[in-house]
Motif scaffolding. Structure first.
Motif, short mmCIF file in Angstrom:
data_model
loop_
_atom_site.label_atom_id
_atom_site.label_comp_id
_atom_site.label_asym_id
_atom_site.label_seq_id
_atom_site.Cartn_x
_atom_site.Cartn_y
_atom_site.Cartn_z
N SER A 19 21.90 15.01 22.59
CA SER A 19 21.38 15.29 20.65
C SER A 19 20.09 16.94 21.81
N THR A 20 19.88 16.32 21.68
CA THR A 20 18.42 16.63 22.25
C THR A 20 18.01 17.35 24.13
N THR A 21 18.82 17.29 24.81
CA THR A 21 19.21 17.90 25.81
C THR A 21 20.09 18.66 25.62
N MET A 87 22.27 29.81 20.95
CA MET A 87 20.82 29.92 21.97
C MET A 87 21.03 29.61 22.98
N TRP A 88 20.90 28.29 23.20
CA TRP A 88 20.27 27.83 24.54
C TRP A 88 21.26 28.42 25.68
N LYS A 145 7.12 29.61 25.39
CA LYS A 145 6.79 31.31 24.35
C LYS A 145 7.62 31.32 22.90
N ASN A 146 8.93 30.03 23.08
CA ASN A 146 9.82 30.51 21.59
C ASN A 146 9.72 29.10 21.09
N LYS A 147 8.80 28.13 21.52
CA LYS A 147 8.54 26.55 21.47
C LYS A 147 10.08 25.61 20.53
N LEU A 148 10.59 26.20 21.74
CA LEU A 148 11.93 25.47 21.46
C LEU A 148 11.69 24.02 21.62
N LEU A 149 11.32 23.50 22.16
CA LEU A 149 11.44 21.90 21.91
C LEU A 149 10.26 20.91 20.99
N GLU B 17 18.60 17.61 12.27
CA GLU B 17 19.33 16.85 12.80
C GLU B 17 21.31 16.86 12.48
N GLN B 28 17.48 22.07 18.41
CA GLN B 28 16.39 22.79 18.19
C GLN B 28 16.38 24.84 18.34
N THR B 29 17.74 24.84 17.92
CA THR B 29 18.70 26.08 17.45
C THR B 29 18.82 26.82 15.99
N ARG B 35 12.28 29.16 12.29
CA ARG B 35 11.28 29.83 12.70
C ARG B 35 11.38 30.74 12.24
N LYS B 37 12.67 32.48 14.93
CA LYS B 37 12.81 32.12 16.96
C LYS B 37 13.66 33.19 17.36
N TYR B 38 14.67 32.22 15.89
CA TYR B 38 16.43 32.69 16.86
C TYR B 38 17.14 33.48 16.09
#
Lengths: 149, 66
Positions: A19-21, A87-88, A145-149, B17, B28-29, B35, B37-38
């Motif tokens: 879920s985090t990758t 998004m990814w 740049k988008n602080k995605l993690l 989560e 992350q989405t 925020r 950002k998307y």
């Protein structure tokens, strides 16, 4: 009972990793297998290919052998991209567009320098590692740049 | 585009989560949407609105970047 619990914990950890990758397990395994195969077969093909004496057809087949695991890795990459959320997928697409544009600018610039006789020829063999590096930098840049993690 | 996702999520005491699992997207989405950002796609925006039983415009509002 404790053994069952530990299995459960492992399963939960795998789920958490998933879920985090952005890589799904089955695609990641296929991708790694393909890239390892590619990395293993390329020097082998170059080493043996230059030494065997055979017809042009055999040489062509032999020279293209590393392409098979490479295509396996690329198919895993594409299959994984389809499983990503929107998004990814957008981040991946942006990174690929940046890679394409930078490679285009680089190859055009290099081509001009070649025409003018300033630099020697550039083997297209190095284009793939070049693009991998550019893609990695682009992807990392977009994440930061988008602080995605 | 601005949104109320973080507030709505907090009201229901859901973690990012939990919300991500309910919507079938990555954590992350959710974080990026919260925020600003998307901007989510229209189907995802509808899915969010449906989940919170609200209209889209109650959750998302357009802001002129100029």
């Amino acid at each position: 009972m404790s053994k069952l619990l530990s299995f459960g914990e492992i399963s939960m950890k795998i789920q958490k990793i998933e879920s985090t990758t952005i890589w799904k397990q089955q695609h990641l395994k296929r991708f790694i297998a393909g890239m390892v195969g590619y990395g293993f077969m390329m020097p082998l093909t170059i080493f043996i290919g230059k030494r065997i004496e055979a017809g042009i057809l055999v040489q062509i087949v032999f020279a293209l052998l590393p392409v098979i695991p490479f295509l396996l890795a690329m198919s895993a990459y594409l299959a994984n991209m389809k499983t990503m959320d929107e998004m990814w997928r957008k981040v991946q697409a942006d990174a690929l567009i940046m890679t394409a544009l930078i490679t285009l600018a680089f190859s055009f610039s290099f081509g001009m320098l070649q025409v003018m006789g300033i630099v020697q020829t550039f083997s297209v063999f190095y284009l793939f590692p070049f693009m991998v590096v550019i893609w990695s930098v682009s992807f990392f840049y977009l994440i930061v740049k988008n602080k995605l993690l | 585009m601005k949104n109320q996702l973080k507030v709505l999520r907090a009201q229901r005491d859901w973690s990012q989560e939990v919300l991500s699992k309910k919507l079938g997207v990555s954590r992350q989405t959710i974080n990026a949407i919260e925020r600003d950002k998307y901007d989510p796609s229209l189907p995802l925006a509808f899915k969010i609105a449906h989940l919170f039983e609200m209209n889209i415009e109650e959750i998302f509002s357009y802001q002129d970047p100029n």
